[in-house]
Design an enzyme around this catalytic site. Sequence first.
Site, PDB file in Angstrom:
ATOM      1  N   GLU A   1       4.225  -8.016   2.578  1.00 14.93           N
ATOM      2  CA  GLU A   1       4.547  -9.009   3.609  1.00 14.93           C
ATOM      3  C   GLU A   1       4.178  -8.498   4.996  1.00 14.93           C
ATOM      4  O   GLU A   1       3.611  -9.213   5.819  1.00 14.93           O
ATOM      5  CB  GLU A   1       6.055  -9.326   3.596  1.00 14.93           C
ATOM      6  CG  GLU A   1       6.553  -9.969   2.316  1.00 14.93           C
ATOM      7  CD  GLU A   1       7.028  -8.959   1.276  1.00 14.93           C
ATOM      8  OE1 GLU A   1       6.420  -7.865   1.164  1.00 14.93           O
ATOM      9  OE2 GLU A   1       8.003  -9.263   0.578  1.00 14.93           O
TER      10      GLU A   1
ATOM     11  N   CYS B   1      12.132  -7.448   1.398  1.00 14.92           N
ATOM     12  CA  CYS B   1      13.090  -6.401   1.775  1.00 14.92           C
ATOM     13  C   CYS B   1      13.578  -6.607   3.207  1.00 14.92           C
ATOM     14  O   CYS B   1      13.048  -7.438   3.959  1.00 14.92           O
ATOM     15  CB  CYS B   1      12.446  -5.023   1.611  1.00 14.92           C
ATOM     16  SG  CYS B   1      11.404  -4.539   2.995  1.00 14.92           S
TER      17      CYS B   1
ATOM     18  N   VAL C   1       0.876  -1.175   0.000  1.00 12.99           N
ATOM     19  CA  VAL C   1       0.000   0.000   0.000  1.00 12.99           C
ATOM     20  C   VAL C   1       0.912   1.224   0.000  1.00 12.99           C
ATOM     21  O   VAL C   1       1.600   1.493   0.992  1.00 12.99           O
ATOM     22  CB  VAL C   1      -0.940   0.008   1.223  1.00 12.99           C
ATOM     23  CG1 VAL C   1      -1.864   1.225   1.171  1.00 12.99           C
ATOM     24  CG2 VAL C   1      -1.760  -1.280   1.290  1.00 12.99           C
ATOM     25  N   GLU C   2       0.938   1.925  -1.139  1.00 10.47           N
ATOM     26  CA  GLU C   2       1.842   3.072  -1.282  1.00 10.47           C
ATOM     27  C   GLU C   2       1.157   4.365  -0.838  1.00 10.47           C
ATOM     28  O   GLU C   2      -0.042   4.397  -0.581  1.00 10.47           O
ATOM     29  CB  GLU C   2       2.327   3.149  -2.740  1.00 10.47           C
ATOM     30  CG  GLU C   2       3.123   1.904  -3.105  1.00 10.47           C
ATOM     31  CD  GLU C   2       3.819   1.978  -4.457  1.00 10.47           C
ATOM     32  OE1 GLU C   2       3.465   2.846  -5.276  1.00 10.47           O
ATOM     33  OE2 GLU C   2       4.729   1.150  -4.669  1.00 10.47           O
TER      34      GLU C   2
HETATM   35  N1  THU Z   1       7.554  -4.132  -1.948  1.00 10.64           N
HETATM   36  C1  THU Z   1       6.837  -5.096  -1.288  1.00 10.64           C
HETATM   37  O1  THU Z   1       5.637  -4.937  -1.057  1.00 10.64           O
HETATM   38  N2  THU Z   1       7.483  -6.215  -0.902  1.00 10.64           N
HETATM   39  C2  THU Z   1       8.772  -6.522  -1.240  1.00 10.64           C
HETATM   40  O2  THU Z   1       9.248  -7.596  -0.879  1.00 10.64           O
HETATM   41  C3  THU Z   1       9.574  -5.577  -2.020  1.00 10.64           C
HETATM   42  C4  THU Z   1       8.979  -4.236  -2.197  1.00 10.64           C
HETATM   43  C5  THU Z   1       6.849  -2.946  -2.440  1.00 10.64           C
HETATM   44  C6  THU Z   1       7.123  -1.661  -1.729  1.00 10.64           C
HETATM   45  C7  THU Z   1       6.793  -0.642  -2.800  1.00 10.64           C
HETATM   46  O3  THU Z   1       5.406  -0.397  -2.797  1.00 10.64           O
HETATM   47  C8  THU Z   1       7.127  -1.349  -4.104  1.00 10.64           C
HETATM   48  O4  THU Z   1       7.200  -2.735  -3.786  1.00 10.64           O
HETATM   49  C9  THU Z   1       8.422  -0.898  -4.728  1.00 10.64           C
HETATM   50  O5  THU Z   1       9.470  -0.946  -3.821  1.00 10.64           O
END
Ligand code: THU
Length: 134
Positions: free
Chosen positions: A56, A91, A44-45
């Site tokens: 996650e 991440c 969710v950005e």
């Molecule tokens: N992101 C995730 O949701 N999970 C990951 O394991 C890697 C990155 C998302 C965060 C952001 O919304 C987008 O991917 C780009 O970084």
Amino acid sequence: MEREKEYISILKEVNQKSYAPYSNFKVSALLVTKSGKIYTGVNVENASYGGTICAERVAIFKAVSEGEKEFDRIYIYSTDKDGNHKITPPCGFCRQVMVEFSKDMKVILVGDSEKVETDIKTLQPYLFDDSYLV
Ligand code: THU
């Protein structure tokens, strides 16, 4: 694993719910607790980029907020801006959140042409945890 096909089908379906207007990188996660329950999450950005949360952690926080803290496995799936589904490792923040609760959980990276099964022990060796908070 029993029910894995069903889990992966839900994981892919939920990917469409990702809110990623800034990166156009849609991520979904499906968490299986040791008690057999499942929790899904998507990234969710936010226009204030630092307010973004990964798929996650959404799945894990949903589970914890419902009283579940022991996790067996998590599946991760992504769709990039071109519509490709390559495997995506979690991440560092998400790894740290995983070890907080389940230091032996499996992590399964799902892509369209490959599936990688690993675990948090491999992804996060020499970790920081509450044992250092003396
Ligand atoms: N992101 C995730 O949701 N999970 C990951 O394991 C890697 C990155 C998302 C965060 C952001 O919304 C987008 O991917 C780009 O970084």
